[in-house]
Design a protein around this motif. Structure first.
Motif, PDB file in Angstrom:
ATOM      1  N   PRO A 133      42.265  58.650  35.568  1.00 24.85           N
ATOM      2  CA  PRO A 133      41.163  59.065  34.687  1.00 24.85           C
ATOM      3  C   PRO A 133      40.138  59.882  35.480  1.00 24.85           C
ATOM      4  O   PRO A 133      40.277  60.061  36.685  1.00 24.85           O
ATOM      5  CB  PRO A 133      40.577  57.729  34.237  1.00 24.85           C
ATOM      6  CG  PRO A 133      40.856  56.804  35.376  1.00 24.85           C
ATOM      7  CD  PRO A 133      42.148  57.255  35.996  1.00 24.85           C
ATOM      8  N   ASP A 134      39.079  60.343  34.789  1.00 27.45           N
ATOM      9  CA  ASP A 134      38.018  61.086  35.481  1.00 27.45           C
ATOM     10  C   ASP A 134      36.956  60.140  36.029  1.00 27.45           C
ATOM     11  O   ASP A 134      36.376  60.381  37.080  1.00 27.45           O
ATOM     12  CB  ASP A 134      37.362  62.081  34.512  1.00 27.45           C
ATOM     13  CG  ASP A 134      38.401  63.030  33.930  1.00 27.45           C
ATOM     14  OD1 ASP A 134      39.118  63.656  34.718  1.00 27.45           O
ATOM     15  OD2 ASP A 134      38.506  63.111  32.691  1.00 27.45           O
ATOM     16  N   LEU A 135      36.695  59.079  35.266  1.00 26.34           N
ATOM     17  CA  LEU A 135      35.737  58.052  35.705  1.00 26.34           C
ATOM     18  C   LEU A 135      36.369  56.675  35.493  1.00 26.34           C
ATOM     19  O   LEU A 135      37.196  56.509  34.588  1.00 26.34           O
ATOM     20  CB  LEU A 135      34.455  58.102  34.871  1.00 26.34           C
ATOM     21  CG  LEU A 135      33.483  59.269  35.059  1.00 26.34           C
ATOM     22  CD1 LEU A 135      32.291  59.101  34.102  1.00 26.34           C
ATOM     23  CD2 LEU A 135      32.972  59.365  36.498  1.00 26.34           C
ATOM     24  N   SER A 136      35.942  55.724  36.308  1.00 29.23           N
ATOM     25  CA  SER A 136      36.412  54.342  36.117  1.00 29.23           C
ATOM     26  C   SER A 136      35.232  53.387  36.215  1.00 29.23           C
ATOM     27  O   SER A 136      34.349  53.572  37.062  1.00 29.23           O
ATOM     28  CB  SER A 136      37.414  53.943  37.204  1.00 29.23           C
ATOM     29  OG  SER A 136      38.526  54.786  37.201  1.00 29.23           O
ATOM     30  N   ALA A 137      35.261  52.368  35.350  1.00 30.74           N
ATOM     31  CA  ALA A 137      34.328  51.250  35.485  1.00 30.74           C
ATOM     32  C   ALA A 137      35.131  50.101  36.080  1.00 30.74           C
ATOM     33  O   ALA A 137      36.221  49.791  35.601  1.00 30.74           O
ATOM     34  CB  ALA A 137      33.779  50.854  34.130  1.00 30.74           C
ATOM     35  N   VAL A 138      34.607  49.518  37.146  1.00 27.69           N
ATOM     36  CA  VAL A 138      35.313  48.427  37.825  1.00 27.69           C
ATOM     37  C   VAL A 138      34.317  47.280  37.971  1.00 27.69           C
ATOM     38  O   VAL A 138      33.106  47.495  37.920  1.00 27.69           O
ATOM     39  CB  VAL A 138      35.831  48.917  39.208  1.00 27.69           C
ATOM     40  CG1 VAL A 138      36.465  47.798  40.006  1.00 27.69           C
ATOM     41  CG2 VAL A 138      36.837  50.058  39.040  1.00 27.69           C
ATOM     42  N   GLY A 139      34.839  46.060  38.122  1.00 29.93           N
ATOM     43  CA  GLY A 139      33.915  44.930  38.301  1.00 29.93           C
ATOM     44  C   GLY A 139      34.655  43.681  38.727  1.00 29.93           C
ATOM     45  O   GLY A 139      35.714  43.746  39.350  1.00 29.93           O
ATOM     46  N   LYS A 140      34.077  42.547  38.364  1.00 32.09           N
ATOM     47  CA  LYS A 140      34.674  41.226  38.581  1.00 32.09           C
ATOM     48  C   LYS A 140      35.180  41.010  40.005  1.00 32.09           C
ATOM     49  O   LYS A 140      34.404  40.720  40.896  1.00 32.09           O
ATOM     50  CB  LYS A 140      35.767  40.986  37.552  1.00 32.09           C
ATOM     51  CG  LYS A 140      35.202  40.997  36.111  1.00 32.09           C
ATOM     52  CD  LYS A 140      36.137  40.371  35.137  1.00 32.09           C
ATOM     53  CE  LYS A 140      35.743  40.577  33.710  1.00 32.09           C
ATOM     54  NZ  LYS A 140      35.203  39.417  33.054  1.00 32.09           N
ATOM     55  N   ILE A 141      36.498  41.199  40.262  1.00 31.95           N
ATOM     56  CA  ILE A 141      37.057  40.765  41.556  1.00 31.95           C
ATOM     57  C   ILE A 141      36.427  41.485  42.745  1.00 31.95           C
ATOM     58  O   ILE A 141      36.353  40.935  43.833  1.00 31.95           O
ATOM     59  CB  ILE A 141      38.604  40.950  41.636  1.00 31.95           C
ATOM     60  CG1 ILE A 141      39.009  42.424  41.527  1.00 31.95           C
ATOM     61  CG2 ILE A 141      39.300  40.109  40.595  1.00 31.95           C
ATOM     62  CD1 ILE A 141      40.459  42.680  41.940  1.00 31.95           C
ATOM     63  N   VAL A 142      35.964  42.736  42.556  1.00 34.43           N
ATOM     64  CA  VAL A 142      35.468  43.486  43.717  1.00 34.43           C
ATOM     65  C   VAL A 142      34.160  42.913  44.273  1.00 34.43           C
ATOM     66  O   VAL A 142      33.706  43.327  45.337  1.00 34.43           O
ATOM     67  CB  VAL A 142      35.338  45.014  43.458  1.00 34.43           C
ATOM     68  CG1 VAL A 142      36.690  45.621  43.142  1.00 34.43           C
ATOM     69  CG2 VAL A 142      34.338  45.322  42.354  1.00 34.43           C
ATOM     70  N   GLY A 143      33.568  41.940  43.564  1.00 30.95           N
ATOM     71  CA  GLY A 143      32.389  41.255  44.086  1.00 30.95           C
ATOM     72  C   GLY A 143      32.731  39.877  44.636  1.00 30.95           C
ATOM     73  O   GLY A 143      31.821  39.104  44.951  1.00 30.95           O
ATOM     74  N   GLY A 144      34.011  39.567  44.729  1.00 29.63           N
ATOM     75  CA  GLY A 144      34.421  38.295  45.338  1.00 29.63           C
ATOM     76  C   GLY A 144      33.859  37.075  44.629  1.00 29.63           C
ATOM     77  O   GLY A 144      33.728  36.004  45.229  1.00 29.63           O
ATOM     78  N   GLY A 145      33.487  37.211  43.352  1.00 28.95           N
ATOM     79  CA  GLY A 145      32.944  36.072  42.607  1.00 28.95           C
ATOM     80  C   GLY A 145      31.439  36.158  42.430  1.00 28.95           C
ATOM     81  O   GLY A 145      30.837  35.317  41.770  1.00 28.95           O
ATOM     82  N   LEU A 146      30.814  37.162  43.028  1.00 34.53           N
ATOM     83  CA  LEU A 146      29.376  37.368  42.807  1.00 34.53           C
ATOM     84  C   LEU A 146      29.169  38.549  41.864  1.00 34.53           C
ATOM     85  O   LEU A 146      30.072  39.376  41.699  1.00 34.53           O
ATOM     86  CB  LEU A 146      28.656  37.577  44.146  1.00 34.53           C
ATOM     87  CG  LEU A 146      28.318  36.215  44.794  1.00 34.53           C
ATOM     88  CD1 LEU A 146      29.483  35.688  45.592  1.00 34.53           C
ATOM     89  CD2 LEU A 146      27.078  36.302  45.639  1.00 34.53           C
ATOM     90  N   MET A 197      27.991  42.336  48.134  1.00 33.32           N
ATOM     91  CA  MET A 197      28.743  43.268  48.989  1.00 33.32           C
ATOM     92  C   MET A 197      29.565  42.488  50.024  1.00 33.32           C
ATOM     93  O   MET A 197      30.747  42.759  50.239  1.00 33.32           O
ATOM     94  CB  MET A 197      27.791  44.228  49.729  1.00 33.32           C
ATOM     95  CG  MET A 197      26.947  45.128  48.839  1.00 33.32           C
ATOM     96  SD  MET A 197      27.893  46.311  47.856  1.00 33.32           S
ATOM     97  CE  MET A 197      27.715  45.624  46.230  1.00 33.32           C
ATOM     98  N   ALA A 198      28.927  41.500  50.665  1.00 31.65           N
ATOM     99  CA  ALA A 198      29.617  40.723  51.711  1.00 31.65           C
ATOM    100  C   ALA A 198      30.798  39.958  51.112  1.00 31.65           C
ATOM    101  O   ALA A 198      31.906  39.949  51.674  1.00 31.65           O
ATOM    102  CB  ALA A 198      28.624  39.765  52.370  1.00 31.65           C
ATOM    103  N   ALA A 199      30.565  39.339  49.945  1.00 32.37           N
ATOM    104  CA  ALA A 199      31.655  38.585  49.301  1.00 32.37           C
ATOM    105  C   ALA A 199      32.762  39.543  48.867  1.00 32.37           C
ATOM    106  O   ALA A 199      33.959  39.243  49.009  1.00 32.37           O
ATOM    107  CB  ALA A 199      31.121  37.826  48.086  1.00 32.37           C
ATOM    108  N   GLY A 200      32.369  40.705  48.369  1.00 29.70           N
ATOM    109  CA  GLY A 200      33.352  41.688  47.900  1.00 29.70           C
ATOM    110  C   GLY A 200      34.233  42.183  49.044  1.00 29.70           C
ATOM    111  O   GLY A 200      35.455  42.309  48.886  1.00 29.70           O
ATOM    112  N   ILE A 201      33.625  42.453  50.177  1.00 27.54           N
ATOM    113  CA  ILE A 201      34.412  42.935  51.330  1.00 27.54           C
ATOM    114  C   ILE A 201      35.433  41.861  51.742  1.00 27.54           C
ATOM    115  O   ILE A 201      36.617  42.144  51.935  1.00 27.54           O
ATOM    116  CB  ILE A 201      33.473  43.295  52.514  1.00 27.54           C
ATOM    117  CG1 ILE A 201      32.616  44.507  52.150  1.00 27.54           C
ATOM    118  CG2 ILE A 201      34.276  43.555  53.790  1.00 27.54           C
ATOM    119  CD1 ILE A 201      31.420  44.740  53.071  1.00 27.54           C
ATOM    120  N   ALA A 202      34.962  40.608  51.838  1.00 27.92           N
ATOM    121  CA  ALA A 202      35.877  39.522  52.240  1.00 27.92           C
ATOM    122  C   ALA A 202      37.008  39.391  51.228  1.00 27.92           C
ATOM    123  O   ALA A 202      38.188  39.229  51.588  1.00 27.92           O
ATOM    124  CB  ALA A 202      35.102  38.212  52.354  1.00 27.92           C
TER     125      ALA A 202
END
Ligand code: PMP
Length: 447
Positions: free
Chosen positions: A266-279, A317-322
């Motif tokens: 697609p041209d744009l994507s909305a992402v969420g949930k798992i990429v924050g590691g639960g936060l 951010m920290a939770a997402g990276i882990a």
């Protein structure tokens, strides 16, 4: 046992009803006569306020993809909280998580963080409108994209209001939705290429974007057909309209999201949930040329101002990276294998028990529906769903036998789940379906 009006959960709900309308802060966690209150989690297990343990097949509506309290995520959060919780400045963590996501999600050349999937979808739409200078959006009937006016349109459309098949009417979800909002939403039937193209062609002068969820959760994880997504991709390219994928949920569908699985960018994507590691987290990402609308370094000012007290919150951010570091190719292979085992096992259970059921999904997302047809769109699902007591008997059987599924009929797996966990759930499912059969019959359309 649920219900037990002497339980801690029942008492908590009584207290909650005094101070919160409906007793809580998100209607999605309510089920009658009272929801089960959570107390603690570890791996695939969740203990409730009465110390009853269940295998968690909801995983925080997807966000907890490594189950509960994964040691790497706990450590990342603890370390970060001890260092810096919240700050009015960018951090290196934000750059690192952005690099990980840009590296994985094909459409995302650049991104910005926000705090929820709702915000991410909303900002994608604002970006598309600013970029194209046109007011309308197109979305699929029955698809869920969060809780703001435009995307709620036709989320729960009903036959009395939804209009003809070849020209679905926009139907308000929240009372008070304005006519202005409704007039700017064009409604498409999922997987019906011909009708969708006709509708898009009728509106093309005013359309800024087409918003699609590749595997809509509210339709029991019914996957869009490749032909449908390809046709939408082609039409948007030919007509200079922004194609947005809402991958808030489906980013768990594969290492490169569902866009990677389908091979459609697609041209744009909305992402969420798992990429924050639960936060809390949301991501708006896509082509640099479109993302430039948020660029505050341009002369003048950004075309779409974007602030937010908690955007790129250091702890998220920290939770997402882990979380993302743990989500390697092996983790996705494991999820895909367990997901397939779950779908096959549930199909067999419906068939052995003699109950009408249809199982859908992709990877670690599983949906099941009590029906004896194979629905391909929202209207099919509404028309085909067999109502009555069967689904509630099945759900009650699950929660009273150590399994927590999605209330709407589905499951979201975590990487810490094992074959033994799936086997345990499937045994409970078969017994539950046999109970359904015994109490209300096979629920085929004529029953
Ligand atoms: N889009 C989709 C496809 C979703 O599944 C969800 C959440 N279930 C949202 C948007 C909204 O995300 P959030 O709850 O983080 O606002």
């Amino acid at each position: 046992m649920h219900p037990d009006f002497d339980s801690n959960s029942a008492h908590l709900f009584e207290r909650a009803l005094e101070v919160m309308p409906g007793g809580n802060s998100r209607e999605t966690v309510y089920f009658p006569p009272y929801p089960i209150y959570a107390a603690r989690g570890e791996g695939a297990k969740l203990w409730d306020a009465d110390n009853v343990c269940r295998l968690d097949f909801v995983n925080s509506f997807s966000s907890a993809i490594h189950g509960h309290c994964h040691p790497d995520i706990v450590k990342a959060v603890q370390d970060q909280v001890a260092k810096l919780v919240c700050v009015a400045a960018p951090t290196e963590l934000e750059v690192e998580l952005a690099e990980i996501i840009v590296d994985r999600i094909p459409s995302i050349e650049q991104l910005r963080f926000c705090n929820s999937g709702t915000e991410a979808v909303m900002l994608c739409i604002k970006a598309a409108r600013a970029f194209k200078g046109r007011p309308k959006i197109a979305k699929v009937e029955g698809a869920y994209h969060g809780t703001f006016d435009a995307v709620e349109v036709s989320q729960n459309a009903t036959p009395d209001k939804w209009g003809p098949d070849n020209a679905p009417s926009p139907v308000a979800t929240a009372e008070g939705t304005t006519k202005g909002v409704m007039d700017d939403v064009v409604v498409l039937p999922l997987n019906d290429v011909e009708t969708s193209l006709e509708i898009l062609n009728r509106n093309k002068e005013q359309l800024s974007c087409v918003l699609l969820d590749p595997v809509p959760a509210r339709m029991g994880y019914l996957p869009s057909t490749s032909a449908y997504l390809l046709a939408m991709r082609k039409w948007c390219s030919e007509n200079d309209v922004v194609l947005i994928f809402d991958e808030v949920m489906t980013v768990r569908g594969g290492y490169n999201g569902m866009q990677g699985e389908y091979g459609i960018v697609p041209d744009l994507s909305a992402v969420g949930k798992i990429v924050g590691g639960g936060l809390p987290i949301g991501v708006i990402g896509g082509k640099k040329s479109i993302m430039k609308v948020f660029d505050v370094t341009q002369p003048g000012r950004s075309r779409v101002p974007h602030g937010g007290s908690f955007n790129a919150h250091p702890v998220s951010m920290a939770a997402g990276i882990a979380c993302m570091k743990l989500l390697d190719h092996d983790a996705f292979d494991h999820l895909a294998r367990l997901g397939e085992k779950t779908r096959q096992g549930l199909k067999e259970a419906f068939s052995i028990a003699g109950v009408a059921g249809h199982v859908n999904g992709h990877g670690s997302m599983i949906g099941y529906l009590f029906t004896d047809t194979e629905p391909q769109s929202f209207r099919d699902i509404v028309n085909a769903k067999i109502s009555g007591k069967g689904p509630a008997i099945f759900f009650d059987h699950f929660i009273n036998n150590g399994i927590l599924p999605l209330g709407r009929g589905g499951m979201l797996l975590s990487t810490v789940m094992t074959d033994a966990d799936i086997d345990q759930m499937l045994d409970v499912a078969l017994a539950g379906l046999r109970k359904v059969r015994e109490k209300v019959g096979g629920m085929h359309a004529n029953v």
